[in-house]
Design a protein around this motif. Sequence first.
Motif, PDB file in Angstrom:
ATOM      1  N   ASP A  35       0.834  -1.199   0.000  1.00 56.83           N
ATOM      2  CA  ASP A  35       0.000   0.000   0.000  1.00 56.83           C
ATOM      3  C   ASP A  35       0.873   1.256   0.000  1.00 56.83           C
ATOM      4  O   ASP A  35       0.704   2.169   0.817  1.00 56.83           O
ATOM      5  N   ALA A  36       1.828   1.282  -0.924  1.00 53.71           N
ATOM      6  CA  ALA A  36       2.813   2.362  -0.975  1.00 53.71           C
ATOM      7  C   ALA A  36       2.747   3.070  -2.320  1.00 53.71           C
ATOM      8  O   ALA A  36       2.589   2.432  -3.363  1.00 53.71           O
ATOM      9  N   PRO A  37       2.890   4.398  -2.331  1.00 51.46           N
ATOM     10  CA  PRO A  37       2.827   5.142  -3.585  1.00 51.46           C
ATOM     11  C   PRO A  37       4.114   5.011  -4.405  1.00 51.46           C
ATOM     12  O   PRO A  37       5.209   4.894  -3.854  1.00 51.46           O
ATOM     13  N   VAL A  38       3.951   5.050  -5.727  1.00 49.22           N
ATOM     14  CA  VAL A  38       5.072   4.984  -6.659  1.00 49.22           C
ATOM     15  C   VAL A  38       5.377   6.390  -7.168  1.00 49.22           C
ATOM     16  O   VAL A  38       4.478   7.109  -7.622  1.00 49.22           O
ATOM     17  N   TYR A  39       6.649   6.773  -7.098  1.00 47.84           N
ATOM     18  CA  TYR A  39       7.121   8.080  -7.558  1.00 47.84           C
ATOM     19  C   TYR A  39       8.007   7.916  -8.791  1.00 47.84           C
ATOM     20  O   TYR A  39       8.979   7.148  -8.758  1.00 47.84           O
ATOM     21  N   ASP A  96      12.544  17.578  -9.386  1.00 42.72           N
ATOM     22  CA  ASP A  96      13.806  18.081  -8.863  1.00 42.72           C
ATOM     23  C   ASP A  96      13.573  18.849  -7.568  1.00 42.72           C
ATOM     24  O   ASP A  96      12.691  19.710  -7.487  1.00 42.72           O
ATOM     25  N   GLY A  97      14.334  18.521  -6.546  1.00 39.51           N
ATOM     26  CA  GLY A  97      14.204  19.211  -5.260  1.00 39.51           C
ATOM     27  C   GLY A  97      13.247  18.569  -4.291  1.00 39.51           C
ATOM     28  O   GLY A  97      13.202  18.965  -3.116  1.00 39.51           O
ATOM     29  N   ASP A  98      12.465  17.595  -4.751  1.00 43.07           N
ATOM     30  CA  ASP A  98      11.571  16.899  -3.825  1.00 43.07           C
ATOM     31  C   ASP A  98      12.382  16.205  -2.736  1.00 43.07           C
ATOM     32  O   ASP A  98      13.501  15.721  -2.984  1.00 43.07           O
ATOM     33  N   PRO A 156      14.772  10.523 -20.232  1.00 44.15           N
ATOM     34  CA  PRO A 156      14.407  11.950 -20.144  1.00 44.15           C
ATOM     35  C   PRO A 156      14.228  12.477 -18.730  1.00 44.15           C
ATOM     36  O   PRO A 156      14.463  13.658 -18.472  1.00 44.15           O
ATOM     37  N   GLY A 157      13.805  11.598 -17.806  1.00 43.06           N
ATOM     38  CA  GLY A 157      13.545  12.061 -16.440  1.00 43.06           C
ATOM     39  C   GLY A 157      14.340  11.314 -15.395  1.00 43.06           C
ATOM     40  O   GLY A 157      13.922  11.226 -14.239  1.00 43.06           O
ATOM     41  N   SER A 158      15.475  10.766 -15.794  1.00 41.93           N
ATOM     42  CA  SER A 158      16.313  10.056 -14.814  1.00 41.93           C
ATOM     43  C   SER A 158      16.562  10.953 -13.597  1.00 41.93           C
ATOM     44  O   SER A 158      16.823  12.147 -13.742  1.00 41.93           O
ATOM     45  N   THR A 159      16.470  10.363 -12.431  1.00 42.08           N
ATOM     46  CA  THR A 159      16.566  11.125 -11.182  1.00 42.08           C
ATOM     47  C   THR A 159      17.476  10.394 -10.202  1.00 42.08           C
ATOM     48  O   THR A 159      17.341   9.178 -10.006  1.00 42.08           O
ATOM     49  N   CYS A 160      18.404  11.124  -9.604  1.00 48.33           N
ATOM     50  CA  CYS A 160      19.256  10.585  -8.552  1.00 48.33           C
ATOM     51  C   CYS A 160      18.712  11.025  -7.192  1.00 48.33           C
ATOM     52  O   CYS A 160      17.971  12.007  -7.098  1.00 48.33           O
ATOM     53  N   LEU A 161      19.071  10.301  -6.177  1.00 46.82           N
ATOM     54  CA  LEU A 161      18.587  10.582  -4.825  1.00 46.82           C
ATOM     55  C   LEU A 161      19.785  10.777  -3.914  1.00 46.82           C
ATOM     56  O   LEU A 161      20.544   9.835  -3.651  1.00 46.82           O
ATOM     57  N   LEU A 166      15.830  11.852   1.558  1.00 44.86           N
ATOM     58  CA  LEU A 166      16.321  11.600   0.207  1.00 44.86           C
ATOM     59  C   LEU A 166      15.927  12.794  -0.656  1.00 44.86           C
ATOM     60  O   LEU A 166      14.733  13.109  -0.783  1.00 44.86           O
ATOM     61  N   HIS A 167      16.912  13.450  -1.236  1.00 47.54           N
ATOM     62  CA  HIS A 167      16.695  14.653  -2.035  1.00 47.54           C
ATOM     63  C   HIS A 167      16.782  14.296  -3.518  1.00 47.54           C
ATOM     64  O   HIS A 167      17.814  13.784  -3.974  1.00 47.54           O
ATOM     65  N   ALA A 168      15.722  14.558  -4.258  1.00 50.92           N
ATOM     66  CA  ALA A 168      15.683  14.223  -5.680  1.00 50.92           C
ATOM     67  C   ALA A 168      16.483  15.236  -6.499  1.00 50.92           C
ATOM     68  O   ALA A 168      16.321  16.450  -6.341  1.00 50.92           O
ATOM     69  N   ILE A 169      17.352  14.720  -7.353  1.00 53.86           N
ATOM     70  CA  ILE A 169      18.142  15.533  -8.280  1.00 53.86           C
ATOM     71  C   ILE A 169      17.843  15.022  -9.688  1.00 53.86           C
ATOM     72  O   ILE A 169      18.203  13.889 -10.026  1.00 53.86           O
TER      73      ILE A 169
END
Length: 208
Positions: A80-84, A108-110, A129-134, A119-122
């Motif tokens: 029961d967990a949301p997907v980001y 970005d910045g979440d 196109p939307g690859s994100t590091c944490l 965990l800071h989204a970069i």
Amino acid sequence: MGPVDHVVTSGTFSLDGGTWDVDNNVWLVGDENEVIVVDAAHDLEKIATAIGGRRVVAIVCTHAHDDHVNQAPALSDRFDAPVYVHPAEAPLWAMAHPDRKPDHDLCDGDVLTAGGIELHAITTPGHSPGSTCLHVPELSTVFTGDTLFQGGPGATGRSFSSFDTIIDSIRHRLLTLPGDTTVRTGHGDSTSIGTELPHLEEWIVRGH
């Protein structure tokens, strides 16, 4: 269970008409009570075992290539967990899961928090196109998905990817992090920002 748990899962990656066998790193960040899962790859039961009785705050996808998201909906349903996922990953996500959308945009910045760890989204486009590091400052760690590996940038030879863009992302968003930052990747061994930084110019020459 430490602040970072690690599971290696095995399966396939498919894109542009090809399929490859891959081993993926799945990362769990949090404490004994709650956890964030980074990249729900291949093996639902193995990931569920690592989670144990903990509450899953979020399932975060560094990008939406099928090998990184193929178990995200099933894991979401079970815990029961949301997907980001970053919104620019929509076309890749739709290839893997045409009948289900992610629950939240990862922008970005979440900042997402589990067990008091932030965990800071970069956003680091290029591999996709939307690859994100944490980035997790208090653990001196960054989870880079397939953007930065030990020995260089992620692959950019397939659809929705760009070599120039990934180099810009790594140069301006990742190599500016402290040199002692541990780089925990989507596949293979970990490295550090300080280890990879001196090789940037070599990658650029090699990439072109």
